[in-house]
Scaffold this active site. Structure first.
Site, PDB file in Angstrom:
ATOM      1  CG  HIS A  30      -2.186  -0.949   1.119  1.00 48.13           C
ATOM      2  ND1 HIS A  30      -2.826  -1.285   2.047  1.00 48.13           N
ATOM      3  CD2 HIS A  30      -2.889  -1.428  -0.084  1.00 48.13           C
ATOM      4  CE1 HIS A  30      -3.937  -1.921   1.779  1.00 48.13           C
ATOM      5  NE2 HIS A  30      -3.777  -1.873   0.415  1.00 48.13           N
ATOM      6  CG  ASP A  32      -0.202   3.546   3.965  1.00 48.08           C
ATOM      7  OD1 ASP A  32      -0.425   2.701   3.065  1.00 48.08           O
ATOM      8  OD2 ASP A  32      -0.790   3.499   5.279  1.00 48.08           O
ATOM      9  CG  HIS A  33       2.755   0.665   4.821  1.00 50.10           C
ATOM     10  ND1 HIS A  33       2.949   0.445   5.804  1.00 50.10           N
ATOM     11  CD2 HIS A  33       1.467   1.042   4.601  1.00 50.10           C
ATOM     12  CE1 HIS A  33       1.848   0.431   6.726  1.00 50.10           C
ATOM     13  NE2 HIS A  33       0.948   0.892   5.924  1.00 50.10           N
ATOM     14  CG  HIS A 105      -3.847  -4.835   5.590  1.00 51.93           C
ATOM     15  ND1 HIS A 105      -4.753  -3.986   6.191  1.00 51.93           N
ATOM     16  CD2 HIS A 105      -3.344  -3.958   4.820  1.00 51.93           C
ATOM     17  CE1 HIS A 105      -4.652  -2.766   5.868  1.00 51.93           C
ATOM     18  NE2 HIS A 105      -3.839  -2.567   5.076  1.00 51.93           N
ATOM     19  CG  ASP A 175      -1.483  -0.913   7.508  1.00 53.27           C
ATOM     20  OD1 ASP A 175      -0.677  -0.326   8.419  1.00 53.27           O
ATOM     21  OD2 ASP A 175      -1.782  -0.294   6.329  1.00 53.27           O
TER      22      ASP A 175
HETATM   23 ZN    ZN Z   1      -0.990   1.664   5.910  1.00 58.80          ZN
HETATM   24 ZN    ZN Z   2      -2.378  -1.026   4.106  1.00 57.85          ZN
END
Ligand code: ZN
Ligand code: ZN
Length: 270
Positions: A30, A32-33, A105, A175
């Site tokens: 994802h 944001d990672h 997740h 996550d």
């Molecule tokens: Zn995240």
């Molecule tokens: Zn995520």
């Protein structure tokens, strides 16, 4: 552990050093990672990094990385080793190792435990002297676990070293929903960094988006018998993290909320 946007800026701001022994662990794909990875690699290259770098990640990352570097004509000053993540030990360093386990997740996701290897026991200098071992080379041999011969008599490390001291370990969830598997995986770590996207009142959202609440993070930390808990990955819906922190501390008092530049001491184990 993960490389969100701004990772390179933080590296420079907090003086972490761009040419150190380093390992990049990516929990899942994802944005944001991973959005900060390319920038971090380029910054390392611009500062003439020479040490090889290992990236452990879901293998789909590697195709994207290669293509992007080709498209933008990015050449690096150091070698990159790509290791596809899987259950078990994913990396062995000189004095540490990293293990991975599956998280839960909305996409393929993993959690990591960074483990220091056990350290040799405390060296008993009085005992070494009483056995007639002269200070210097022979002491360091014994400290490194090798026997030495003094006046025709063999002295074994076990005669002068205390019991082996356990290494420290740090867990990072990425996550995830809380699971029994992760509870076992993080069992007994000194410090656990865990998904705390939502407050308990938004628990239905946590289930829907496959994240955890701070209450769930605290319960897992307690069940896993960890020493300290760091909450992280807060939803932008909460302007402050006080509420999440309070919620967690009711169940697990040794909780702190992550913030940029937070430093947490993990004391050596005796
Ligand atoms: Zn995240
Ligand atoms: Zn995520």
């Amino acid at each position: 552990m993960d490389c969100g946007e701004g990772a390179q800026g933080s590296f420079v701001r907090f003086g972490l050093g761009l040419n150190r022994e380093m390992l990049v662990l990516i929990t899942h794909l994802h944005g944001d990672h991973v959005n900060g990875l390319l920038g971090l690699l380029q910054t390392m290259s611009m500062s003439q990094r020479v040490r090889a770098l290992t990236i452990v990640a879901p293998p789909e990352l590697f195709g994207w990385l290669k293509t992007t570097m080709e498209v933008f004509h990015i050449g690096l000053t150091f070698d990159v080793a790509l290791v596809p993540v899987r259950s078990g030990v994913v990396y062995r360093g000189k004095d540490f190792r990293v293990r991975a386990a599956r998280a839960n997740h909305s996409v393929d996701a993993w959690s990591f435990v960074f483990e220091e290897l056990p350290r040799p026991g405390v060296f008993d200098t009085a005992k070494a002297r009483s056995l007639g071992v002269p200070e210097g080379k022979k002491w360091s041999s014994l400290q490194r676990g090798r026997s030495v011969v003094v006046g025709g008599v063999r002295v074994h490390p076990s005669q002068v070293l205390g019991p082996e001291r356990p290494g420290r370990s740090i867990g990072y969830s990425g996550d995830t929903r809380p699971t029994k598997r992760l509870e076992r995986f993080f069992s007994g770590v000194e410090l656990l960094i865990f998904d705390s996207t939502f407050a308990a009142k938004d628990a239905d959202r946590a289930v829907e988006r496959k994240h955890s609440t701070s209450t769930e993070a605290a319960l897992l930390a307690r069940e896993a018998g960890v020493r300290g808990l760091v909450l992280t990955h807060f939803s932008a819906r909460y302007r402050r993290t006080d509420g999440l922190l309070r919620e967690s501390r009711r169940i697990f008092p040794d909780t702190v909320a992550a913030r940029d530049g937070l430093v947490v001491d993990v004391p050596a184990l005796q």
